[in-house]
Motif scaffolding. Structure first.
Motif, PDB file in Angstrom:
ATOM      1  N   ARG A  21       0.848  -1.193   0.000  1.00  0.00           N
ATOM      2  CA  ARG A  21       0.000   0.000   0.000  1.00  0.00           C
ATOM      3  C   ARG A  21       0.886   1.246   0.000  1.00  0.00           C
ATOM      4  NH1 ARG A  21      -2.900  -3.799   2.688  1.00  0.00           N
ATOM      5  NH2 ARG A  21      -5.035  -4.042   1.934  1.00  0.00           N
ATOM      6  N   LEU A  22       0.812   1.987  -1.098  1.00  0.00           N
ATOM      7  CA  LEU A  22       1.528   3.249  -1.236  1.00  0.00           C
ATOM      8  C   LEU A  22       0.537   4.371  -0.983  1.00  0.00           C
ATOM      9  CD1 LEU A  22       3.473   2.552  -4.565  1.00  0.00           C
ATOM     10  CD2 LEU A  22       4.246   2.162  -2.215  1.00  0.00           C
ATOM     11  N   LEU A  23       0.941   5.360  -0.191  1.00  0.00           N
ATOM     12  CA  LEU A  23       0.084   6.500   0.124  1.00  0.00           C
ATOM     13  C   LEU A  23       0.687   7.752  -0.472  1.00  0.00           C
ATOM     14  CD1 LEU A  23      -2.316   7.779   1.648  1.00  0.00           C
ATOM     15  CD2 LEU A  23      -0.836   7.871   3.680  1.00  0.00           C
ATOM     16  N   ARG A  42       2.242   1.066 -10.943  1.00  0.00           N
ATOM     17  CA  ARG A  42       1.972   0.280 -12.155  1.00  0.00           C
ATOM     18  C   ARG A  42       3.077  -0.767 -12.358  1.00  0.00           C
ATOM     19  NH1 ARG A  42      -1.203   2.341 -15.902  1.00  0.00           N
ATOM     20  NH2 ARG A  42      -0.534   4.483 -15.502  1.00  0.00           N
ATOM     21  N   ARG A  43       4.319  -0.344 -12.228  1.00  0.00           N
ATOM     22  CA  ARG A  43       5.438  -1.271 -12.471  1.00  0.00           C
ATOM     23  C   ARG A  43       5.555  -2.321 -11.372  1.00  0.00           C
ATOM     24  NH1 ARG A  43      10.497   1.792 -15.196  1.00  0.00           N
ATOM     25  NH2 ARG A  43       9.266   3.049 -16.621  1.00  0.00           N
ATOM     26  N   LEU A  44       5.271  -1.947 -10.129  1.00  0.00           N
ATOM     27  CA  LEU A  44       5.295  -2.943  -9.059  1.00  0.00           C
ATOM     28  C   LEU A  44       4.267  -4.029  -9.339  1.00  0.00           C
ATOM     29  CD1 LEU A  44       5.753  -0.682  -5.913  1.00  0.00           C
ATOM     30  CD2 LEU A  44       7.397  -2.366  -6.784  1.00  0.00           C
ATOM     31  N   ASN A  45       3.089  -3.637  -9.775  1.00  0.00           N
ATOM     32  CA  ASN A  45       2.065  -4.611 -10.143  1.00  0.00           C
ATOM     33  C   ASN A  45       2.537  -5.474 -11.310  1.00  0.00           C
ATOM     34  OD1 ASN A  45      -0.447  -4.521  -8.513  1.00  0.00           O
ATOM     35  ND2 ASN A  45      -0.368  -2.346  -9.010  1.00  0.00           N
ATOM     36  N   ALA A  46       3.172  -4.865 -12.302  1.00  0.00           N
ATOM     37  CA  ALA A  46       3.667  -5.615 -13.461  1.00  0.00           C
ATOM     38  C   ALA A  46       4.751  -6.615 -13.054  1.00  0.00           C
ATOM     39  CB  ALA A  46       4.211  -4.652 -14.522  1.00  0.00           C
ATOM     40  N   ARG A  47       5.505  -6.275 -12.015  1.00  0.00           N
ATOM     41  CA  ARG A  47       6.549  -7.170 -11.509  1.00  0.00           C
ATOM     42  C   ARG A  47       5.966  -8.310 -10.670  1.00  0.00           C
ATOM     43  NH1 ARG A  47      11.676  -3.903  -9.036  1.00  0.00           N
ATOM     44  NH2 ARG A  47      12.368  -2.855 -10.942  1.00  0.00           N
ATOM     45  N   GLY A  48       4.688  -8.232 -10.367  1.00  0.00           N
ATOM     46  CA  GLY A  48       4.052  -9.280  -9.582  1.00  0.00           C
ATOM     47  C   GLY A  48       3.843  -8.935  -8.120  1.00  0.00           C
ATOM     48  N   LEU A  49       4.214  -7.729  -7.704  1.00  0.00           N
ATOM     49  CA  LEU A  49       3.952  -7.287  -6.332  1.00  0.00           C
ATOM     50  C   LEU A  49       2.620  -6.532  -6.352  1.00  0.00           C
ATOM     51  CD1 LEU A  49       4.689  -6.876  -3.368  1.00  0.00           C
ATOM     52  CD2 LEU A  49       6.055  -4.889  -4.058  1.00  0.00           C
ATOM     53  N   PRO A  65      -5.922   3.356 -13.270  1.00  0.00           N
ATOM     54  CA  PRO A  65      -6.357   1.954 -13.256  1.00  0.00           C
ATOM     55  C   PRO A  65      -7.028   1.577 -11.932  1.00  0.00           C
ATOM     56  CG  PRO A  65      -3.945   2.133 -13.217  1.00  0.00           C
ATOM     57  CD  PRO A  65      -4.483   3.512 -13.274  1.00  0.00           C
ATOM     58  N   ASP A  66      -7.524   0.357 -11.874  1.00  0.00           N
ATOM     59  CA  ASP A  66      -8.272  -0.130 -10.712  1.00  0.00           C
ATOM     60  C   ASP A  66      -7.447  -0.186  -9.429  1.00  0.00           C
ATOM     61  OD1 ASP A  66     -10.505  -0.394 -12.286  1.00  0.00           O
ATOM     62  OD2 ASP A  66     -10.279  -2.556 -12.569  1.00  0.00           O
ATOM     63  N   PHE A  67      -6.121  -0.287  -9.523  1.00  0.00           N
ATOM     64  CA  PHE A  67      -5.312  -0.388  -8.313  1.00  0.00           C
ATOM     65  C   PHE A  67      -5.139   0.964  -7.608  1.00  0.00           C
ATOM     66  CE2 PHE A  67      -2.152  -0.023 -11.765  1.00  0.00           C
ATOM     67  CZ  PHE A  67      -1.437   1.093 -11.349  1.00  0.00           C
ATOM     68  N   ILE A 152      11.374  -0.501  -2.930  1.00  0.00           N
ATOM     69  CA  ILE A 152      10.114  -0.925  -2.317  1.00  0.00           C
ATOM     70  C   ILE A 152       9.994  -2.445  -2.340  1.00  0.00           C
ATOM     71  CG2 ILE A 152       7.599  -0.899  -2.619  1.00  0.00           C
ATOM     72  CD1 ILE A 152       7.999   2.055  -3.651  1.00  0.00           C
ATOM     73  N   GLY A 153      10.282  -3.052  -3.475  1.00  0.00           N
ATOM     74  CA  GLY A 153      10.177  -4.503  -3.603  1.00  0.00           C
ATOM     75  C   GLY A 153      11.084  -5.240  -2.642  1.00  0.00           C
ATOM     76  N   ASN A 154      12.313  -4.764  -2.493  1.00  0.00           N
ATOM     77  CA  ASN A 154      13.251  -5.412  -1.567  1.00  0.00           C
ATOM     78  C   ASN A 154      12.755  -5.344  -0.132  1.00  0.00           C
ATOM     79  OD1 ASN A 154      15.025  -6.156  -3.608  1.00  0.00           O
ATOM     80  ND2 ASN A 154      16.292  -4.323  -3.388  1.00  0.00           N
TER      81      ASN A 154
END
Length: 173
Positions: A21-23, A42-49, A65-67, A152-154
């Motif tokens: 969750r990013l605010l 968008r890219r985090l979602n594309a990476r699978g997170l 988008p919906d996210f 963020i992913g790490n």
């Protein structure tokens, strides 16, 4: 604030890590870097997170988008408004404010008071509110979106490291 380290541990322990969750808190979409925040999500979602971007204070000037969850302007002048913002700060994993110009960034200090790490830019007065590795990370204005995503992913993949950063963020506050 009246929170203490035990409160921050409890807030952090309640966070789910299956969704990032990013605010984004800001009244000016473009100047505050809303377009960058959107692309990071968008890219985090594309990476699978699986990622949500919560936007407070403004309306994006693009179709989202919906996210993306738009909360509109929330006034901190009311008890209900303060409670709504506090809830978002407590439930989010990162305050994302990739601003292009900022004198200080009160939202960054407010985030730290909740043990919420900030992802922001190294511009203006931001370095007086965020210290890399202590309460988040500053990126250069021309940083690639993947730098934000890697950071963020790490942290989302290393829950103990994230929790330590949350406690450190509160200590910085």
């Amino acid at each position: 604030c009246d929170r203490n380290t035990d409160d921050i541990r409890a807030i952090t322990d309640r966070k789910r890590f299956d969704i990032c969750r990013l605010l984004f808190l800001g009244v000016e979409w473009k100047r505050k870097g809303g377009d960058i925040a959107l692309e990071v999500a968008r890219r985090l979602n594309a990476r699978g997170l699986k990622t949500e971007l919560h936007i407070v204070g403004c309306q994006p000037d693009v179709e989202v988008p919906d996210f993306v969850i738009r909360h509109g302007f929330i006034s901190k002048r009311t008890d209900a408004g303060r409670a709504a913002i506090d809830k978002l700060l407590a439930e989010s994993h990162f305050l994302i404010l990739p601003t292009r110009a900022e004198c200080f960034g009160v939202a960054l200090a407010e985030a730290s008071s909740f043990g919420l790490p900030s992802v922001t830019t190294n511009t203006g007065g931001i370095p007086t509110a965020v210290t890399n590795g202590k309460n988040g990370q500053m990126f250069e204005l021309d940083a690639d979106i993947d730098e934000y995503c890697d950071y963020i992913g790490n942290l989302m993949a290393a829950r103990d490291t994230y929790k330590a950063l949350a406690i450190s963020s509160f200590a910085e506050y």
